[in-house]
Structure formats: structure tokens, C-alpha cells
Scaffold this motif. Structure first.
Motif, mmCIF file in Angstrom:
data_model
loop_
_atom_site.group_PDB
_atom_site.id
_atom_site.type_symbol
_atom_site.label_atom_id
_atom_site.label_comp_id
_atom_site.label_asym_id
_atom_site.label_seq_id
_atom_site.Cartn_x
_atom_site.Cartn_y
_atom_site.Cartn_z
ATOM 1 N N VAL A 130 16.205 -13.851 -8.416
ATOM 2 C CA VAL A 130 14.887 -13.969 -8.831
ATOM 3 C C VAL A 130 13.692 -12.756 -8.097
ATOM 4 O O VAL A 130 14.060 -12.276 -7.099
ATOM 5 C CB VAL A 130 14.163 -15.254 -8.547
ATOM 6 N N SER A 131 12.677 -12.478 -8.767
ATOM 7 C CA SER A 131 11.729 -11.836 -8.229
ATOM 8 C C SER A 131 10.811 -12.352 -7.470
ATOM 9 O O SER A 131 10.929 -13.802 -7.179
ATOM 10 C CB SER A 131 10.645 -11.209 -9.369
ATOM 11 N N MET A 132 10.068 -11.799 -6.462
ATOM 12 C CA MET A 132 9.307 -12.604 -5.349
ATOM 13 C C MET A 132 7.859 -12.087 -5.297
ATOM 14 O O MET A 132 7.563 -11.002 -5.870
ATOM 15 C CB MET A 132 10.127 -12.189 -4.073
ATOM 16 N N LEU A 133 6.812 -12.876 -4.629
ATOM 17 C CA LEU A 133 5.685 -12.505 -4.671
ATOM 18 C C LEU A 133 5.436 -12.418 -3.054
ATOM 19 O O LEU A 133 5.630 -13.422 -2.228
ATOM 20 C CB LEU A 133 4.715 -13.574 -5.100
ATOM 21 N N SER A 134 4.839 -11.237 -2.570
ATOM 22 C CA SER A 134 4.488 -11.057 -1.323
ATOM 23 C C SER A 134 3.155 -11.483 -0.774
ATOM 24 O O SER A 134 2.202 -11.089 -1.579
ATOM 25 C CB SER A 134 4.819 -9.723 -0.784
ATOM 26 N N GLU A 135 2.762 -12.069 0.176
ATOM 27 C CA GLU A 135 1.670 -12.112 0.763
ATOM 28 C C GLU A 135 0.440 -12.646 -0.195
ATOM 29 O O GLU A 135 -0.838 -12.154 -0.580
ATOM 30 C CB GLU A 135 0.967 -10.689 1.352
ATOM 31 N N ILE A 136 1.020 -13.694 -0.739
ATOM 32 C CA ILE A 136 0.012 -14.435 -1.819
ATOM 33 C C ILE A 136 -1.495 -14.772 -0.844
ATOM 34 O O ILE A 136 -1.250 -15.282 0.442
ATOM 35 C CB ILE A 136 0.374 -15.798 -2.625
ATOM 36 N N LEU A 151 17.967 4.932 3.118
ATOM 37 C CA LEU A 151 16.741 4.793 3.956
ATOM 38 C C LEU A 151 15.482 4.703 2.629
ATOM 39 O O LEU A 151 15.422 5.155 1.872
ATOM 40 C CB LEU A 151 16.420 6.341 4.504
ATOM 41 N N LEU A 152 14.743 3.720 3.048
ATOM 42 C CA LEU A 152 13.608 3.471 2.372
ATOM 43 C C LEU A 152 12.357 3.390 3.123
ATOM 44 O O LEU A 152 12.559 2.920 4.334
ATOM 45 C CB LEU A 152 13.770 2.116 1.506
ATOM 46 N N GLY A 153 11.254 3.449 2.334
ATOM 47 C CA GLY A 153 10.052 2.878 3.182
ATOM 48 C C GLY A 153 9.840 1.898 3.304
ATOM 49 O O GLY A 153 10.481 0.731 2.604
ATOM 50 N N LYS A 154 9.018 1.188 4.358
ATOM 51 C CA LYS A 154 9.050 -0.244 4.601
ATOM 52 C C LYS A 154 8.281 -0.926 3.343
ATOM 53 O O LYS A 154 8.544 -2.262 2.996
ATOM 54 C CB LYS A 154 8.511 -0.683 5.857
ATOM 55 N N GLN A 155 7.227 -0.305 2.937
ATOM 56 C CA GLN A 155 6.531 -0.948 1.612
ATOM 57 C C GLN A 155 5.833 0.499 0.859
ATOM 58 O O GLN A 155 5.486 1.411 1.515
ATOM 59 C CB GLN A 155 5.410 -1.916 1.913
ATOM 60 N N ALA A 156 5.642 0.086 -0.412
ATOM 61 C CA ALA A 156 4.882 1.094 -1.123
ATOM 62 C C ALA A 156 3.286 0.901 -1.034
ATOM 63 O O ALA A 156 2.976 -0.448 -1.214
ATOM 64 C CB ALA A 156 5.238 1.097 -2.491
ATOM 65 N N ILE A 157 2.456 1.937 -0.862
ATOM 66 C CA ILE A 157 1.134 1.595 -0.540
ATOM 67 C C ILE A 157 0.185 0.889 -1.995
ATOM 68 O O ILE A 157 -0.953 0.880 -1.915
ATOM 69 C CB ILE A 157 0.537 2.707 0.115
ATOM 70 N N ASP A 158 1.019 1.082 -3.148
ATOM 71 C CA ASP A 158 0.292 0.476 -4.012
ATOM 72 C C ASP A 158 0.564 -0.950 -4.431
ATOM 73 O O ASP A 158 -0.382 -1.783 -4.431
ATOM 74 C CB ASP A 158 0.916 1.313 -5.358
ATOM 75 N N ASP A 159 1.828 -1.473 -4.563
ATOM 76 C CA ASP A 159 2.043 -3.152 -4.876
ATOM 77 C C ASP A 159 2.158 -3.799 -3.389
ATOM 78 O O ASP A 159 2.256 -4.840 -3.460
ATOM 79 C CB ASP A 159 3.184 -3.220 -5.588
ATOM 80 N N ASP A 160 2.154 -2.845 -2.253
ATOM 81 C CA ASP A 160 2.326 -3.559 -1.008
ATOM 82 C C ASP A 160 3.116 -4.614 -0.863
ATOM 83 O O ASP A 160 3.029 -5.774 -0.327
ATOM 84 C CB ASP A 160 0.943 -4.060 -0.612
ATOM 85 N N ASN A 161 4.459 -4.815 -1.578
ATOM 86 C CA ASN A 161 5.494 -5.709 -1.618
ATOM 87 C C ASN A 161 6.286 -5.848 -0.362
ATOM 88 O O ASN A 161 6.580 -6.929 0.033
ATOM 89 C CB ASN A 161 6.420 -5.522 -2.900
ATOM 90 N N ASN A 162 6.711 -4.796 0.057
ATOM 91 C CA ASN A 162 7.762 -4.699 1.239
ATOM 92 C C ASN A 162 8.959 -5.656 0.851
ATOM 93 O O ASN A 162 9.086 -6.677 1.583
ATOM 94 C CB ASN A 162 6.979 -5.468 2.478
#
Lengths: 310, 249
Positions: free
Chosen positions: A108-114, B114-125
Motif C-alpha cells: 500500500v502507499s503511505m502518507l508521511s508526517e500528516i 544508495l538513495l537520498g533520505k528524502q526528496a525535498i519536494d514531496d518530503d516523503n522519506n
């Protein structure tokens, strides 16, 4: 279906971030279970059982969970996930580390830091370093979320009377092992949960000045000490003190920024603070645009004076 | 050993983001785009591992619009050997990206991803962790130090409160934190040479991955404006305001 909240803890006591996460869960539904995965963590489970709104605590107590390695914890959470509609963890380094693994295991997809709950399927979250807020709707059967703790007021730590159920679920990937941990020592309140934060930037010029100018003010106010990335990169203070998009997100009652210019990446970590004070000798510094009170002054004079007068 | 590095094309971190008037998203027209800063650190780490003799070949992959080849070329100029561009006009979400990267990593039998810890657009991590889970391998997220020892890699991770070191069996996924290294600048001759390095173009369908996500962005709004602050003239005035106006001390 019930909601599962993953407990943040150090095997000895429950971290406050869990109470913020339970608060977010309460906005989604009523039947909230807390999962405690750890080693010798009975006291944590007992503490979680007393939290307001919790109906059941699951305790997975085994040496394989002692350091909460992402692989093992994710297998555990994915294994118990069948009974739950939503799975939440705090957006701490622990939560960020294993929750995407859980989502991938469940496909499933996930939502971060809501930062907000609109309804059980719709959530708000900051994007672009907090320069925009997205409202996102998910149509997944299982909703996997991490919660920006500063966006939700914690539930009461007392008053609940949930049952604690021990589960003997042992999951180990065998692909990763713990080597060691080096924790920065601090007697001050934890940065992310402190009511007042005093932060210093590059203008402090060295680590001794943090001790001499920032710390006395923090101690007088009972505040936590933070820093900008510039101060961390220059080696003035350890990196777990960094406030910003790539460090910690704080939202205290009072945030005092001394000698911090206010780059986008720093503002992303503190601009939800209730009251922001900036002390800077440059009135054009970007920090002035978010400060409620701006004092144009040399911090080496202003900080000792402030310390003596509060 | 082979390394796979994932890079994302994102808005340059110095650009002040503007939300579109119809709240459909962020305005990216005519804005400067770059490699996500964390991914640049990942490329740099791979290049350093190659210079240390640990890695023989570095493959750079990007999933996104056709223009993402600029970011792959930039990575090639920094020292990567060849690129794979997976062209997708749909917004790439972490789960779908992780599925494509898994395919590439397994086809190419890469040892370190290797990947970055998060992308600075969606900030998903999320992507690195999801990839490690899909491959059933170990992960070292928020890495500030990477040491390869035989068939294992020791990764020191930045965690709340300090540092943690984990030992991972190879292959393993590592996501970079800011302090891992300081990326180099590409030199002009290397930028020229990078134009001749191989770059394969693929589509998500080549990997059997459907880019559709079960997430839908309903709207994007600017953050709430803070009300304008005031400038105080002295420490006394500041203390008075904090005590009697803001009532926070």
C-alpha cells in the motif's frame, strides 16, 4: 476496524510522541490499540495502557526488538496489520525508519508526517519544506501514516485502563544487526517536546559561546537548546540539536532564535511555534519575517541581559 | 561490486516555492530544477566508494519526466558510469518507484543501493525503506558514515538523540543524510565526457509497473501566514512583551 498505534519508547518508558500520535488516531476512530515492541518493555506497556483513549495494548517482548531494527519491527507490524484499518507511528527517526517498510510489505502507499486529519481517508501534510500544505485522499484499504507530533496536542497520560495482551510474535530478518549507539547527553528537556526552545546559529562563532550565552538563558527558562544547520555543520554543537527540514521539527510556545538568519530549511522546522523571538543584528534577515518580536541587537550583549532579566 | 544510485529531478532548493492560484499544486513552470540534494550526496558516496576500490561500476537511475535525463547526465559528470532513465509522465509515488528500482537492482545485481533520505519536494522519506522491504534486504537510513567490510556494510545512522551503527549484509539499501559527505562540483571536461556515457531509456511498462497510485492530491494551499511581528527596541521591552502581551514566560 480498530486503529493500531506504534509506541515510541526506550524499553523503560513511553515517549511523549506516542501520546501525540494517539491524539491523531482519536480523530480517525475510537478503538485504539497500542503496539509495544521492545525488550524488557513491560513498564512501557503498563504506561501505554493508562493513556487516554487506548482500549488495548499489545506487547511483543523479545530481544529481537530491543533496538527496534526496521526489518524486524516492520515484519511484526505487517503481521498484526490484518486486524486494523489504520496503522500510525510518530514521525520520529524510529517511525520514519520502519513504517515505509510496513507499507511496502502490505503493498500500500503511505502518507508521511500528516499534520491534520480531514476524515478517515483524507489527511493534510506539509510538502516543499513546509512551503505548501497538501490535502491527500487515499483509497487504500489499510492506511499507513506517520504523524507530525507537533501538530497534535497529546492525550492525557493517565486515566485510561486498557488491557495488556502479550503476543509472542518473533520476527527477524537476519539481514541487519545492531552494532552500537552513541547518545548525546543532556539534562535539559527534549527538543521536540519542550515548551520553550532557545536556538543559536552561526553568529555564535564557536561551541564555547553556546555554553556561555545560549545555555544559561535556556536553563533559566527551563528550555531546550536548538541550533541551525550552520552551527551544527561548523561543529559548535552535535547534530541532534539541529532544528529544520533535515533536523527536528519543533513547535514550542516560545522559540528564541539568536544569531540565526532564517533560511527556508530552518524555518521549516520552527515556524509553527506559537511565539517567535529573533535576536539578530541584521534587520533584513529572513527570520524577521516570521518573528513576532524582533530585537535588533548584538547577541553577545543582548543574551546575558535577557538571561539576567527573565 | 556494483552500486545503484537513484536520483530525482526536483525544484532547486534555493527557489522560493509558489502555490498555483487554483490550488492544484506548486507552480513548476520556468523554475530551476536540480538533482535532489540528498541524492547528490548519494552519488558522491558511490563515487568515493569507487575511488576507494570498493565499487567497480556505478549505475544511476531516475524515474520521472524526459527532462530527468539532465539530472542523470549531471550524476554521470560527477563520476557515475551509466544511466537508466525510466520515463513517466505520471507523478512518481514512492511505492511505484521502489518497485521499478527493485527490478533494476535485481537485473543488474547491484550490491549497494544508495538513495537520498528524502526528496525535498514531496518530503516523503519512504522510497529507500520500501525498496529494502520489497527486496527483503537490510537498510541503513539517515546514514552519516558508510564502511564496507567484506560482504557487510556498517552504516552509522543519525537518530533522534544521537548516532546508531548497524551492520548490514550485502546487498543493502542506504539512504543518505546531509552529513555523510560534501558533494563535489562537476568539472567542465567531465561534463563533456558525461555526454558520451551510455544512457538507456525505459518505461515503467518495461518493468511491469503501473504508475497509478491510490493517493490523490485534492488541493495544495500555502501555509497559514503568520501575523506581522513588531520590532522591539530593548531587552526590557522584549521581556515585558513576552511576560504581559504574549504571556509565554
Amino acid at each position: 476496524m480498530a486503529i493500531l498505534v506504534y509506541a515510541e519508547h526506550d524499553n523503560a518508558s513511553l515517549k511523549k510522541a506516542t501520546l501525540n500520535t494517539i491524539a491523531a488516531a482519536k480523530q480517525i476512530g475510537d478503538d485504539i490499540h497500542v503496539l509495544v515492541a521492545g525488550s524488557g518493555a513491560q513498564a512501557v506497556a503498563d504506561e501505554a495502557a493508562k493513556a487516554e483513549g487506548v482500549t488495548k495494548v499489545l506487547l511483543a517482548d523479545n530481544a529481537v526488538y530491543e533496538h527496534q531494527l526496521a526489518g524486524n519491527v516492520a515484519l511484526l507490524v505487517a503481521d498484526v496489520a490484518g486486524d486494523y484499518s489504520h496503522i500510525l507511528a510518530a514521525a520520529t527517526t524510529t517511525g520514519k525508519n520502519f513504517m515505509p517498510r510496513v507499507a511496502a510489505l502490505l503493498d500500500v502507499s503511505m502518507l508521511s508526517e500528516i499534520s491534520g486529519v480531514v476524515d478517515a481517508q483524507t489527511f493534510e501534510r506539509p510538502i516543499y519544506a513546509g512551503n505548501a500544505t497538501a490535502t491527500v485522499k487515499t483509497s487504500e484499504d489499510k492506511v499507513v501514516l506517520t504523524v507530525r507530533t507537533t501538530a497534535f496536542d497529546p492525550v492525557a497520560s493517565e486515566g485510561g485502563s486498557a488491557t495488556v495482551e502479550t503476543i509472542d510474535n518473533v520476527q527477524e530478518t537476519g539481514k541487519a544487526s545492531f552494532v552500537n549507539e552513541e547518545m548525546a547527553k543532556s539534562d535539559r528537556p527534549e527538543l521536540t517536546s519542550a515548551g520553550i526552545v532557545v536556538s543559536g546559529g552561526r553568529a555564535l562563532a564557536n561551541g564555547e559561546n553556546f555554553t556561555k550565552y545560549i545555555e544559561p538563558l535556556a536553563d533559566k527558562l527551563g528550555a531546550a537548546v536548538g541550533a541551525s544547520r550552520a552551527a551544527v555543520d561548523a561543529g559548535y554543537v552535535p547534530n541532534d540539536m539541529q532544528v529544520g527540514q533535515t533536523g527536528k521539527i519543533v513547535a514550542p510556545q516560545l522559540y528564541i532564535a539568536a544569531g540565526i538568519s532564517g533560511a527556508i530549511q530552518h524555518l521549516a522546522g520552527m515556524k509553527d511555534s506559537k511565539v517567535i523571538v529573533a535576536i539578530n543584528n541584521d534587520p533584513e534577515a529572513p527570520i524577521a519575517s516570521v518573528a513576532d518580536y524582533f530585537l535588533e541587537a548584538d547577541l553577545f550583549e543582548a543574551l546575558p541581559e535577557l538571561t539576567s532579566k527573565v | 561490486m556494483k552500486a545503484l544510485v537513484a536520483v530525482k529531478r526536483v525544484i532547486d532548493y534555493n527557489v522560493k516555492v509558489r502555490v498555483k492560484a487554483d490550488n492544484s499544486g506548486v507552480d513548476l513552470s520556468n523554475t530551476k530544477m536540480s538533482i535532489n540534494p540528498f541524492d547528490e550526496i548519494a552519488v558522491e558516496e558511490a563515487v568515493r566508494l569507487k575511488e576507494a576500490g570498493v565499487i567497480d561500476e556505478i549505475i544511476v537511475a531516475s524515474i520521472g519526466p524526459k527532462e530527468s535525463q539532465e539530472q542523470i547526465r549531471a550524476a554521470l559528470a560527477l563520476g557515475a558510469d551509466r544511466g537508466i532513465l525510466v520515463v513517466s509522465d505520471e507523478k512518481p509515488y514512492p511505492l511505484q518507484v521502489a518497485k521499478i528500482l527493485k527490478n533494476i537492482a535485481e537485473t543488474e545485481s547491484t550490491d549497494i543501493i544508495l538513495l537520498g533520505k528524502q526528496a525535498i519536494d514531496d518530503d516523503n522519506n519512504q522510497t529507500g525503506q520500501m525498496l529494502a522491504a520489497l527486496m527483503g534486504i537490510g537498510q541503513g537510513t539517515f546514514a552519516s558514515e558508510v564502511k564496507v567490510e567484506g560482504d557487510k556494510v556498517n552504516v552509522t545512522r543519525e537518530i533522534d538523540g544521537g548516532l546508531q551503527t548497524v551492520a548490514l549484509d550485502l546487498p543493502a539499501v542506504i539512504t543518505t543524510d546531509l552529513r555523510l559527505n560534501e558533494p563535489r562540483y562537476a568539472k567542465l571536461p567531465n561534463i563533456m565526457k558525461a555526454k558520451k556515457k551510455p544512457l538507456d531509456e525505459k518505461t515503467p511498462a518495461d518493468f511491469g509497473v503501473d504508475m497509478a497510485s491510490k493517493q490523490e492530491i485534492i488541493k495544495v494551499v500555502p501555509p497559514a501566514e503568520r501575523k506581522a511581528g513588531i520590532t522591539v527596541g530593548s531587552v526590557d521591552e522584549l521581556v515585558d512583551k513576552l511576560r504581559n502581551e504574549a504571556k509565554v514566560i
